[in-house]
Design a protein around this motif. Sequence first.
Motif, short mmCIF file in Angstrom:
data_model
loop_
_atom_site.label_atom_id
_atom_site.label_comp_id
_atom_site.label_asym_id
_atom_site.label_seq_id
_atom_site.Cartn_x
_atom_site.Cartn_y
_atom_site.Cartn_z
N GLY A 1 15.87 -14.63 -7.55
CA GLY A 1 14.73 -15.17 -6.83
C GLY A 1 15.13 -16.15 -5.73
O GLY A 1 14.27 -16.72 -5.06
N GLY A 2 16.45 -16.36 -5.55
CA GLY A 2 16.93 -17.21 -4.47
C GLY A 2 17.12 -18.67 -4.85
O GLY A 2 17.40 -19.50 -3.97
N SER B 1 14.93 -21.35 -2.54
CA SER B 1 15.21 -20.37 -1.49
C SER B 1 14.94 -20.93 -0.09
O SER B 1 15.44 -20.41 0.90
N ARG B 2 14.17 -22.01 0.00
CA ARG B 2 13.88 -22.64 1.30
C ARG B 2 14.85 -23.77 1.62
O ARG B 2 14.76 -24.38 2.69
N GLY B 3 15.75 -24.07 0.67
CA GLY B 3 16.72 -25.13 0.89
C GLY B 3 16.29 -26.49 0.37
O GLY B 3 17.00 -27.48 0.58
N LYS B 4 15.16 -26.57 -0.33
CA LYS B 4 14.73 -27.85 -0.90
C LYS B 4 15.59 -28.18 -2.12
O LYS B 4 15.79 -27.35 -3.00
N LEU C 1 20.43 -13.27 -13.18
CA LEU C 1 21.66 -13.89 -12.70
C LEU C 1 22.08 -13.36 -11.34
O LEU C 1 22.05 -12.16 -11.07
N ALA C 2 22.50 -14.30 -10.47
CA ALA C 2 23.06 -13.96 -9.16
C ALA C 2 24.16 -14.95 -8.83
O ALA C 2 24.35 -15.96 -9.52
N ARG C 3 24.90 -14.65 -7.77
CA ARG C 3 25.96 -15.54 -7.33
C ARG C 3 25.37 -16.85 -6.79
O ARG C 3 24.24 -16.90 -6.33
N LEU C 4 26.17 -17.90 -6.84
CA LEU C 4 25.80 -19.20 -6.27
C LEU C 4 26.16 -19.14 -4.78
O LEU C 4 27.15 -19.71 -4.33
N ASP C 5 25.32 -18.44 -4.04
CA ASP C 5 25.63 -18.15 -2.64
C ASP C 5 24.32 -18.07 -1.84
O ASP C 5 23.41 -17.33 -2.22
N PRO C 6 24.21 -18.88 -0.76
CA PRO C 6 25.22 -19.78 -0.19
C PRO C 6 25.45 -21.00 -1.09
O PRO C 6 24.64 -21.26 -1.97
N PRO C 7 26.54 -21.75 -0.83
CA PRO C 7 26.81 -22.92 -1.65
C PRO C 7 25.66 -23.93 -1.59
O PRO C 7 25.00 -24.07 -0.56
N VAL C 8 25.44 -24.62 -2.71
CA VAL C 8 24.41 -25.66 -2.72
C VAL C 8 24.87 -26.85 -1.87
O VAL C 8 26.06 -27.04 -1.64
N ARG C 9 23.92 -27.65 -1.41
CA ARG C 9 24.20 -28.71 -0.44
C ARG C 9 23.83 -30.09 -1.00
O ARG C 9 23.18 -30.88 -0.34
#
Length: 203
Positions: free
Chosen positions: A19-20, A44-47, A172-180
Motif C-alpha cells: 500500500g506504499g 505513500s505521500r511522504g508524511k 510485504l514489500a521492499r523498504l523502497d524508497p528509503p525512509v527519511r
Amino acid sequence: MPATDLRFSGRIAGYGTTGGVRIVLGLWSTSPFGSFADAMIEDSRGKRLLLAPTQEIADFISTTYTFDDVEIGTVGWTRLPTGLRFVGGPLDTTLRIGGSSPLGRALRVVPKPVAVNPVWLQTIDPLARVLQPGARTAGSAGNGRREYYGVTGARRITAATASWSGADLGTLARLDPPVRFGFGSAPADPHLVDIVTTVRQPA
C-alpha cells in the motif's frame, strides 16, 4: 569532561507494504528509558509519523529524527511462534520472521564487542553504504550528537500484514524508497536485525 554514551539494545524491523507505507519498528530490551517499543512510519505521500509510549521517549527520538507528526499512546509487541505482532495507536502489524540472511551470516564474523564499538562503526560506514544501500552505521544525531548502529545479527522478514485504524495497508514489500527520518535508514530488503545503538552526547 568526557562525552556521554547512551545505549539502546534490542531489535529493529524495517519493511514496506504494497500500500506504499514504509515502517521501522524499534523493539528495545534495554535503554536509558527501560524496555519500550516505538514505530516510525512514512506513508505513500511522504508524511512521517512517530508512535511512542511516553512524551519523554517521544521528545528524545524527535531530537534525533525528523517527523511531521507524533502520537503518544500504548505501544507494544508480542512474540509469536513464527514471528511477532506489533500494536501501537492505529497501527497493527504482524511479521513472519525467517532464518538468518546472507547479511546476518556475514555479521557473525565480527565479534560483538567490535561490532558495536563506535570507532569500528565510524570506520566501516563508507563500506556499509555501498554494500547495503539505504543503511549507515554512523552519522549525526542532531544537537552536536553522534549516533552509531552496531548490527550483530539479521534475519529476513518473509511475510507481513498491516492495518491502520482497521484499513488494510497491504502485504510485504521492499523498504523502497528509503525512509527519511534521519541520517540512516534500513536495508531495502525487509529485515529484523539485532542491534546496539549508541548515541554519543558531547561533553
